[in-house]
Design an enzyme around this catalytic site. Structure first.
Site, PDB file in Angstrom:
ATOM      1  CG  PHE A  84      -0.519   0.265   2.388  1.00 40.73           C
ATOM      2  CD1 PHE A  84      -0.448   1.944   3.007  1.00 40.73           C
ATOM      3  CD2 PHE A  84       0.814  -0.191   3.681  1.00 40.73           C
ATOM      4  CE1 PHE A  84       0.202   2.353   3.940  1.00 40.73           C
ATOM      5  CE2 PHE A  84       1.450   0.142   4.441  1.00 40.73           C
ATOM      6  CZ  PHE A  84       0.903   1.715   4.512  1.00 40.73           C
ATOM      7  CB  SER A 124       1.216  -7.086   6.482  1.00 35.94           C
ATOM      8  OG  SER A 124       2.696  -6.829   6.165  1.00 35.94           O
ATOM      9  CB  ALA A 126       5.427  -4.500   4.160  1.00 40.59           C
ATOM     10  CD  GLU A 127       2.113  -8.340   2.945  1.00 40.23           C
ATOM     11  OE1 GLU A 127       1.130  -9.644   2.529  1.00 40.23           O
ATOM     12  OE2 GLU A 127       1.983  -9.647   4.324  1.00 40.23           O
ATOM     13  CG  MET A 128      -3.530  -5.827   2.493  1.00 41.07           C
ATOM     14  SD  MET A 128      -5.260  -6.166   2.581  1.00 41.07           S
ATOM     15  CE  MET A 128      -6.204  -5.281   1.610  1.00 41.07           C
TER      16      MET A 128
END
Length: 320
Positions: A84, A124, A126-128
């Site tokens: 994201f 996370s 690093a993700e969402m």
């Protein structure tokens, strides 16, 4: 013998003949994919909507489907998906197809269920990059989602219900009816002679020792670089290369990863946890060198690649 009795006898003979023509499943170490489990259809449909909902991410721009691209076998075309925040994530995105059949989730196996995997990815950084408070407030404020949850769950929008709906949908993502599955079910004409030779080579060389079970992988851990140092040859080591060691802190788990499923492998490049390999042919060569310590003939490698291409299944009645 009367005409009626003769007809009856003939009918029984024809019936017996037709039953004998039905091919029996082959006695092979690999088995066909199981049927999609029966589930609440309202929860599955709600999960499908949530899987494609970008508002689950913090900035409202990233959904599960952004990285698990259904038109790319449930994986991503990038070596490392973009989170994201616009930065690459640490490891390659595995396919969501047949993920429910894996014994663990994530390359390092830190999650034991789809629900816990969803719980982690959503939060996370690093993700969402989201929070459950943000997700529950967003969904509760949307009348269509609020009504859909009320129909599917007695207690409406909750953290557990969001996880369950997403997991219910993901459990339907079974890529059945690959040509190899048809072969295992007894249709030996589903594979060409070369593809059958490739399957035999796959067994003879020992690939099947790790890529096993109905998912042809996904049911054990293995070190990457058993026979040679993969990471020294590749260079530029990262923390993600430590694999399961990051979970257990056990030296024996250094560079150990969940063995990936080979189902749909022909349509889910790039390969390995680092996404460093672009072609199936190269992936087979890497596995031979670093896992088996062998150099196959070009013919054997070609036959194995031909076999691997038979593992591509279907979704919604169409090949992946």
């Amino acid at each position: 013998m009367s005409f009626t009795r003769s007809c009856l006898c003939l009918s029984l003979v024809l019936l017996a003949s037709s039953l004998n023509l039905r091919a029996a499943p082959l006695d092979e170490p690999l088995k066909p994919l199981p049927a999609v489990p029966q589930q609440n259809p309202e929860r599955v449909e709600l999960g499908r909507q949530l899987f494609n909902e970008p508002r689950l991410s913090l900035d409202g721009n990233l959904s599960c489907a952004s990285c698990h691209r259904m038109e790319h076998g449930g994986a991503d075309t990038k070596a490392l998906s973009i989170g994201f925040d616009g930065k690459p994530v640490a490891v390659n995105t595995p396919s969501v197809f047949n993920a429910s059949l894996n014994f663990r989730q994530f390359w390092d196996g830190r999650s034991t269920s789809l629900e816990s995997q969803i719980h982690e990815v959503l939060q996370s950084s690093a993700e969402m990059g989201s929070t459950w408070d943000h997700v529950l407030q967003t969904l509760s404020a949307d009348a269509s989602y609020k009504n859909a949850f009320a129909k599917a769950y007695p207690n409406g929008v909750t953290l557990g219900n969001v996880q369950n709906a997403l997991a219910s949908y993901e459990r339907t993502l079974v890529s059945a009816n690959s040509r190899f599955d048809q072969y295992l079910q007894g249709n030996t004409d589903a594979l060409t002679t070369e593809e059958k030779y490739g399957y035999q080579r796959f067994k003879d060389y020992g690939c099947i020792a790790c890529h096993q079970g109905v998912n042809i992988g996904g049911n054990m851990f293995q070190k990457l670089g058993v026979m040679a140092d993969y990471f020294a040859a590749r260079g530029n080591p990262t923390e993600a290369d430590l694999g399961r060691y990051l979970v257990t802190k056990d030296e024996e788990d250094r560079n150990v990863f969940k063995v990936p499923s080979l189902r749909n492998v022909a349509v889910t490049a790039p390969y390995f946890h680092d996404g460093s390999v672009k072609t199936l042919e190269e992936a087979v060569s890497v596995m031979f060198r670093y896992q088996l310590g062998r150099v196959p003939s070009e013919e054997d490698k070609s036959l194995i690649v031909q076999f691997l291409k038979t593992l591509t299944g279907e979704w919604e009645g169409k090949p992946l």
